[in-house]
Motif scaffolding. Sequence first.
Motif, PDB file in Angstrom:
ATOM      1  N   LEU A  15      42.064  21.381  42.946  1.00 38.82           N
ATOM      2  CA  LEU A  15      41.465  21.949  41.741  1.00 38.82           C
ATOM      3  C   LEU A  15      42.339  23.113  41.314  1.00 38.82           C
ATOM      4  O   LEU A  15      42.690  23.960  42.139  1.00 38.82           O
ATOM      5  N   VAL A  16      42.703  23.157  40.048  1.00 37.24           N
ATOM      6  CA  VAL A  16      43.608  24.198  39.563  1.00 37.24           C
ATOM      7  C   VAL A  16      42.795  25.268  38.836  1.00 37.24           C
ATOM      8  O   VAL A  16      42.297  25.040  37.733  1.00 37.24           O
ATOM      9  N   PRO A  17      42.631  26.451  39.438  1.00 35.00           N
ATOM     10  CA  PRO A  17      41.885  27.532  38.773  1.00 35.00           C
ATOM     11  C   PRO A  17      42.716  28.132  37.651  1.00 35.00           C
ATOM     12  O   PRO A  17      43.940  27.964  37.613  1.00 35.00           O
ATOM     13  N   PRO A  18      42.076  28.847  36.727  1.00 32.36           N
ATOM     14  CA  PRO A  18      42.814  29.472  35.621  1.00 32.36           C
ATOM     15  C   PRO A  18      43.751  30.570  36.136  1.00 32.36           C
ATOM     16  O   PRO A  18      43.567  31.082  37.253  1.00 32.36           O
ATOM     17  N   PRO A  19      44.735  30.954  35.342  1.00 29.17           N
ATOM     18  CA  PRO A  19      45.584  32.092  35.724  1.00 29.17           C
ATOM     19  C   PRO A  19      44.731  33.338  35.933  1.00 29.17           C
ATOM     20  O   PRO A  19      43.759  33.574  35.216  1.00 29.17           O
ATOM     21  N   GLY A  20      45.090  34.136  36.936  1.00 28.52           N
ATOM     22  CA  GLY A  20      44.333  35.353  37.208  1.00 28.52           C
ATOM     23  C   GLY A  20      43.141  35.147  38.115  1.00 28.52           C
ATOM     24  O   GLY A  20      42.358  36.075  38.329  1.00 28.52           O
ATOM     25  N   TRP A  21      42.982  33.923  38.652  1.00 30.47           N
ATOM     26  CA  TRP A  21      41.907  33.650  39.597  1.00 30.47           C
ATOM     27  C   TRP A  21      42.479  33.560  41.003  1.00 30.47           C
ATOM     28  O   TRP A  21      43.664  33.283  41.191  1.00 30.47           O
ATOM     29  N   ASP A  22      41.624  33.788  42.008  1.00 27.65           N
ATOM     30  CA  ASP A  22      42.017  33.645  43.402  1.00 27.65           C
ATOM     31  C   ASP A  22      41.070  32.693  44.114  1.00 27.65           C
ATOM     32  O   ASP A  22      39.931  32.484  43.676  1.00 27.65           O
ATOM     33  N   VAL A  23      41.565  32.141  45.211  1.00 24.24           N
ATOM     34  CA  VAL A  23      40.787  31.188  46.008  1.00 24.24           C
ATOM     35  C   VAL A  23      40.450  31.815  47.355  1.00 24.24           C
ATOM     36  O   VAL A  23      41.328  32.356  48.031  1.00 24.24           O
ATOM     37  N   ILE A  24      39.172  31.754  47.735  1.00 29.17           N
ATOM     38  CA  ILE A  24      38.734  32.273  49.030  1.00 29.17           C
ATOM     39  C   ILE A  24      38.171  31.109  49.847  1.00 29.17           C
ATOM     40  O   ILE A  24      37.115  30.563  49.506  1.00 29.17           O
ATOM     41  N   PRO A  25      38.857  30.701  50.915  1.00 26.83           N
ATOM     42  CA  PRO A  25      38.288  29.660  51.783  1.00 26.83           C
ATOM     43  C   PRO A  25      37.117  30.237  52.560  1.00 26.83           C
ATOM     44  O   PRO A  25      37.165  31.381  53.021  1.00 26.83           O
ATOM     45  N   ARG A  27      35.602  28.516  55.205  1.00 33.94           N
ATOM     46  CA  ARG A  27      35.555  27.989  56.572  1.00 33.94           C
ATOM     47  C   ARG A  27      36.354  28.895  57.503  1.00 33.94           C
ATOM     48  O   ARG A  27      35.841  29.417  58.473  1.00 33.94           O
ATOM     49  N   THR A  28      37.625  29.060  57.194  1.00 33.73           N
ATOM     50  CA  THR A  28      38.504  29.930  57.971  1.00 33.73           C
ATOM     51  C   THR A  28      39.395  30.711  57.008  1.00 33.73           C
ATOM     52  O   THR A  28      39.629  30.271  55.873  1.00 33.73           O
ATOM     53  N   GLY A  29      39.896  31.844  57.454  1.00 30.78           N
ATOM     54  CA  GLY A  29      40.795  32.640  56.629  1.00 30.78           C
ATOM     55  C   GLY A  29      40.096  33.432  55.541  1.00 30.78           C
ATOM     56  O   GLY A  29      40.744  33.940  54.626  1.00 30.78           O
ATOM     57  N   THR A  30      38.768  33.575  55.654  1.00 31.39           N
ATOM     58  CA  THR A  30      37.998  34.269  54.612  1.00 31.39           C
ATOM     59  C   THR A  30      38.363  35.752  54.538  1.00 31.39           C
ATOM     60  O   THR A  30      38.628  36.289  53.456  1.00 31.39           O
ATOM     61  N   LYS A  31      38.383  36.416  55.685  1.00 32.83           N
ATOM     62  CA  LYS A  31      38.665  37.857  55.701  1.00 32.83           C
ATOM     63  C   LYS A  31      40.065  38.157  55.168  1.00 32.83           C
ATOM     64  O   LYS A  31      40.257  39.103  54.397  1.00 32.83           O
ATOM     65  N   GLU A  32      41.032  37.325  55.559  1.00 33.86           N
ATOM     66  CA  GLU A  32      42.409  37.535  55.105  1.00 33.86           C
ATOM     67  C   GLU A  32      42.505  37.412  53.584  1.00 33.86           C
ATOM     68  O   GLU A  32      43.181  38.211  52.931  1.00 33.86           O
ATOM     69  N   ALA A  33      41.818  36.423  53.029  1.00 33.80           N
ATOM     70  CA  ALA A  33      41.838  36.229  51.577  1.00 33.80           C
ATOM     71  C   ALA A  33      41.166  37.400  50.865  1.00 33.80           C
ATOM     72  O   ALA A  33      41.650  37.890  49.847  1.00 33.80           O
ATOM     73  N   ILE A  37      42.874  40.105  48.170  1.00 33.60           N
ATOM     74  CA  ILE A  37      42.344  40.313  46.824  1.00 33.60           C
ATOM     75  C   ILE A  37      42.031  41.792  46.584  1.00 33.60           C
ATOM     76  O   ILE A  37      42.324  42.339  45.515  1.00 33.60           O
ATOM     77  N   VAL A  38      41.446  42.442  47.591  1.00 31.04           N
ATOM     78  CA  VAL A  38      41.120  43.869  47.454  1.00 31.04           C
ATOM     79  C   VAL A  38      42.404  44.682  47.307  1.00 31.04           C
ATOM     80  O   VAL A  38      42.482  45.600  46.478  1.00 31.04           O
ATOM     81  N   ARG A  39      43.425  44.365  48.096  1.00 33.16           N
ATOM     82  CA  ARG A  39      44.699  45.086  47.990  1.00 33.16           C
ATOM     83  C   ARG A  39      45.294  44.933  46.596  1.00 33.16           C
ATOM     84  O   ARG A  39      45.793  45.890  46.001  1.00 33.16           O
ATOM     85  N   LYS A  40      45.215  43.714  46.059  1.00 29.53           N
ATOM     86  CA  LYS A  40      45.762  43.469  44.724  1.00 29.53           C
ATOM     87  C   LYS A  40      44.971  44.238  43.673  1.00 29.53           C
ATOM     88  O   LYS A  40      45.548  44.816  42.740  1.00 29.53           O
ATOM     89  N   ALA A  41      43.644  44.270  43.824  1.00 29.78           N
ATOM     90  CA  ALA A  41      42.804  44.976  42.859  1.00 29.78           C
ATOM     91  C   ALA A  41      43.093  46.480  42.885  1.00 29.78           C
ATOM     92  O   ALA A  41      43.160  47.137  41.841  1.00 29.78           O
ATOM     93  N   PRO A  83      37.705  35.095  39.435  1.00 31.99           N
ATOM     94  CA  PRO A  83      38.704  35.778  38.605  1.00 31.99           C
ATOM     95  C   PRO A  83      38.957  37.167  39.174  1.00 31.99           C
ATOM     96  O   PRO A  83      38.013  37.931  39.393  1.00 31.99           O
ATOM     97  N   THR A  84      40.198  37.484  39.469  1.00 33.17           N
ATOM     98  CA  THR A  84      40.525  38.786  40.060  1.00 33.17           C
ATOM     99  C   THR A  84      41.391  39.629  39.134  1.00 33.17           C
ATOM    100  O   THR A  84      41.800  40.723  39.502  1.00 33.17           O
ATOM    101  N   GLU A  85      41.668  39.119  37.949  1.00 34.48           N
ATOM    102  CA  GLU A  85      42.391  39.896  36.939  1.00 34.48           C
ATOM    103  C   GLU A  85      41.545  39.928  35.674  1.00 34.48           C
ATOM    104  O   GLU A  85      40.875  38.948  35.333  1.00 34.48           O
ATOM    105  N   ARG A  86      41.579  41.035  34.976  1.00 34.00           N
ATOM    106  CA  ARG A  86      40.799  41.176  33.743  1.00 34.00           C
ATOM    107  C   ARG A  86      41.419  40.342  32.622  1.00 34.00           C
ATOM    108  O   ARG A  86      42.636  40.185  32.560  1.00 34.00           O
ATOM    109  N   LEU A  87      40.549  39.815  31.766  1.00 34.12           N
ATOM    110  CA  LEU A  87      40.995  39.053  30.602  1.00 34.12           C
ATOM    111  C   LEU A  87      40.792  39.918  29.368  1.00 34.12           C
ATOM    112  O   LEU A  87      39.649  40.209  28.993  1.00 34.12           O
ATOM    113  N   HIS A  88      41.887  40.362  28.760  1.00 32.32           N
ATOM    114  CA  HIS A  88      41.819  41.274  27.612  1.00 32.32           C
ATOM    115  C   HIS A  88      40.980  42.501  27.941  1.00 32.32           C
ATOM    116  O   HIS A  88      40.166  42.967  27.125  1.00 32.32           O
TER     117      HIS A  88
END
Length: 210
Positions: A15-25, A27-33, A37-41, A83-88
């Motif tokens: 599934l291809v999310p829109p630009p500026g979105w992030d994916v959080i698994p 099952r595993t790897g949740t904390k890392e994701a 995202i928090v670091r980027k924000a 979505p982890t980036e603001r749109l306009h």
Amino acid sequence: MATAEHRRPPNGFNLVPPPGWDVIPLRTGTKEAMDRIVRKAVAQLPAGFPKDDIPKARLKLTQEMKKVVRRAGTKGGMTLYLPTERLHGVALPVSIVASEPIEIPRVRPDSGPEAVLAALASVTPGAETRELDTVAALRSERDVPADVAKGVDVAHRRVEYFVPVPDSTPDQYLTFSFSALIAPGSDPAFYDILVELFDAVMGTFRWSYA
């Protein structure tokens, strides 16, 4: 070979999310994701943002993220799209949750997923059939009012796709849920646009056989 390949069930989906979105698994790897995202924000905070307030902002972002992830997990979520980036300049109050596959018995021994979808459509207001990567899926849309007693803190627009997994034995189904929080007095047309965005994302859905 292609026909034989597609007689076995897929082992996943793309599934291809829109630009500026992030994916959080989930099952595993949740904390890392979440940490990524928090670091980027935090890195995207305005240049004039007080340095002394950055730890507080990081904590608030982490708490909000945990809340969203926990909510998705309690609903059987497998993957969360945010979505982890603001749109306009606007932070979109939306999310997409892909749920773990569930098994549903056939309506009759000689029936298939079509009968299950028809039965669900008969009791789901506004349900309609859509095709996703050659598979018939059920789409529904509704506004969910706030109801604290039912755990719904804020009113939201909900759109769901219910998708049979082809050639699965026993029959399995995936659910993709889109939620957009509805602010009091907001323009309904804005939420129609967000729903169109989700439908466009679902248009990128493809089964994975790798």
